[in-house]
Structure formats: C-alpha cells, structure tokens
Write a protein that holds these residues in place. Structure first.
Motif, PDB file in Angstrom:
ATOM      1  N   ASN A  12      33.764 -44.302 -22.801  1.00 13.70           N
ATOM      2  CA  ASN A  12      33.737 -43.243 -23.805  1.00 13.70           C
ATOM      3  C   ASN A  12      35.090 -43.132 -24.503  1.00 13.70           C
ATOM      4  O   ASN A  12      35.161 -42.925 -25.709  1.00 13.70           O
ATOM      5  CB  ASN A  12      33.322 -41.906 -23.188  1.00 13.70           C
ATOM      6  CG  ASN A  12      34.300 -41.415 -22.135  1.00 13.70           C
ATOM      7  OD1 ASN A  12      34.840 -42.200 -21.347  1.00 13.70           O
ATOM      8  ND2 ASN A  12      34.529 -40.121 -22.097  1.00 13.70           N
ATOM      9  N   ASN A  13      36.191 -43.289 -23.771  1.00 11.39           N
ATOM     10  CA  ASN A  13      37.512 -43.189 -24.387  1.00 11.39           C
ATOM     11  C   ASN A  13      37.771 -44.325 -25.371  1.00 11.39           C
ATOM     12  O   ASN A  13      38.302 -44.093 -26.465  1.00 11.39           O
ATOM     13  CB  ASN A  13      38.605 -43.154 -23.322  1.00 11.39           C
ATOM     14  CG  ASN A  13      38.691 -41.813 -22.634  1.00 11.39           C
ATOM     15  OD1 ASN A  13      38.294 -40.792 -23.182  1.00 11.39           O
ATOM     16  ND2 ASN A  13      39.211 -41.803 -21.424  1.00 11.39           N
TER      17      ASN A  13
ATOM     18  N   GLU B 103      35.683 -43.628 -28.487  1.00  7.07           N
ATOM     19  CA  GLU B 103      36.270 -42.584 -29.345  1.00  7.07           C
ATOM     20  C   GLU B 103      37.471 -43.127 -30.123  1.00  7.07           C
ATOM     21  O   GLU B 103      37.609 -42.883 -31.317  1.00  7.07           O
ATOM     22  CB  GLU B 103      36.699 -41.384 -28.492  1.00  7.07           C
ATOM     23  CG  GLU B 103      35.576 -40.676 -27.778  1.00  7.07           C
ATOM     24  CD  GLU B 103      34.799 -39.714 -28.660  1.00  7.07           C
ATOM     25  OE1 GLU B 103      35.147 -39.548 -29.842  1.00  7.07           O
ATOM     26  OE2 GLU B 103      33.844 -39.115 -28.140  1.00  7.07           O
TER      27      GLU B 103
ATOM     28  N   SER C 153      37.477 -35.822 -29.515  1.00  6.14           N
ATOM     29  CA  SER C 153      38.153 -36.377 -28.348  1.00  6.14           C
ATOM     30  C   SER C 153      39.661 -36.183 -28.469  1.00  6.14           C
ATOM     31  O   SER C 153      40.321 -36.862 -29.261  1.00  6.14           O
ATOM     32  CB  SER C 153      37.839 -37.864 -28.202  1.00  6.14           C
ATOM     33  OG  SER C 153      38.685 -38.458 -27.228  1.00  6.14           O
TER      34      SER C 153
ATOM     35  N   ARG D 166      31.085 -43.455 -32.634  1.00  7.56           N
ATOM     36  CA  ARG D 166      31.555 -43.858 -31.320  1.00  7.56           C
ATOM     37  C   ARG D 166      30.587 -44.870 -30.737  1.00  7.56           C
ATOM     38  O   ARG D 166      29.402 -44.783 -30.968  1.00  7.56           O
ATOM     39  CB  ARG D 166      31.642 -42.650 -30.397  1.00  7.56           C
ATOM     40  CG  ARG D 166      32.768 -41.742 -30.787  1.00  7.56           C
ATOM     41  CD  ARG D 166      32.571 -40.451 -30.133  1.00  7.56           C
ATOM     42  NE  ARG D 166      31.559 -39.784 -30.961  1.00  7.56           N
ATOM     43  CZ  ARG D 166      31.142 -38.575 -30.777  1.00  7.56           C
ATOM     44  NH1 ARG D 166      31.579 -37.867 -29.788  1.00  7.56           N
ATOM     45  NH2 ARG D 166      30.264 -38.025 -31.558  1.00  7.56           N
TER      46      ARG D 166
END
Length: 163
Positions: free
Chosen positions: A16-17, A20, A47, A162
């Motif tokens: 997810n990071n 983002e 984020s 994303r």
C-alpha cells in the motif's frame, strides 16, 4: 515491479505504501509531461507516508529508490510551477478520494487506461498499468461536501491512482 519496465519507479515490493507513493510519482510525471503551464497545482493525498516521503520530510528505510524518485520528480515539477500537497481524509466519503479508490480497485482487477501517460500501456506489466489521472477544478462559489478540501480559484487537484 520489473526494473526493465519503462514505467518502473523504484518500488522494491508491491505494498500500500509503494502504491501511494507511486501514485504521487505518476501525478508529478503527468504535471511535468502533459501540463505545460506555470499555473499552481495541488496534489490531494490521503497517505501521510507518501506525502512525507515525496516532500523529503522523512527518511526512507525501504524503497529508497522510489522515495528518491518522488523527490526528484517533485523538484522537477516545482521548477515549472508551484506544487503543494493537500491532505484529504481517506474512507470518509470524500468525492475525489473515493474516485481514486475506485480507480485503484479497477487497477487491482487488471483494468487500465492510457489517458494522460506517454508510456505505451502494452509495455507495462498489468499491476503497474496506469488507470487515469483525473484533474479536477473546484467551482468557485459552489462549495459543498463534494468540493470541501479541494483548492479554490481554479487551482487543479490531481487525483492519482494507487496500485
């Protein structure tokens, strides 16, 4: 995540990071490559991690190349125009953040669009294919829940996807 791909930004893993931060990179690439103007731009994000990495506020311990790429892209975009970041709360019925989530889900399902990108979609691995970079402008004088938090006076808010 193929390093040989023309769309590779430096992510070491798919998370997810990295999704983002990659979205911010794609927004910056769009500003640099397709939006030739000195008009100010605002990147709306949910984020804190990604925004802080891109702005150099935190030191990266993982995905260092991706973090450095985002900082370089921000510097390049800011050489053309003012660029600022605006936080929008995730999962809060924010019209444009919900739109970004929808696009991300479409990307996770393998759907894609090449609008706004100069790299051939066929050259990209499916999980990294861009969906859409949606530039929106708030309507001056018409502020409601769907435009709350967006920039005013015609500044652009880029909703990036994303992965």
């Amino acid at each position: 995540l193929k390093q040989s791909s023309p769309s590779f930004l430096g992510a070491e893993v798919g998370s997810n990071n990295t999704g983002e931060l990659s979205a911010i990179c794609h927004a910056l690439l769009w500003l640099i490559q397709h939006q030739s103007t000195s008009m100010p731009a605002v990147i709306c994000y949910d984020s804190e991690y990604a925004a802080n990495q891109a702005q150099g506020r935190h030191q990266a311990h993982k995905n260092v190349a991706l973090s450095m790429r985002s900082r370089k892209l921000l510097q390049e975009a800011r050489a053309q125009r003012p660029v600022r970041f605006l936080h929008v709360k995730g999962h809060s019925n924010h019209r444009w953040n919900d739109h970004a989530d929808t696009l991300a889900n479409r990307g996770a399902a393998g759907q894609c669009s090449d609008r706004g990108f100069s790299v051939a979609v066929s050259a990209m691995p499916a999980p990294l294919r861009p969906l859409e970079a949606t530039a929106t402008s708030s309507t001056v004088g018409k502020r409601d829940a769907s435009t709350a938090g967006l920039p005013e006076n015609g500044q652009r808010c880029l909703t990036a996807v994303r992965r």
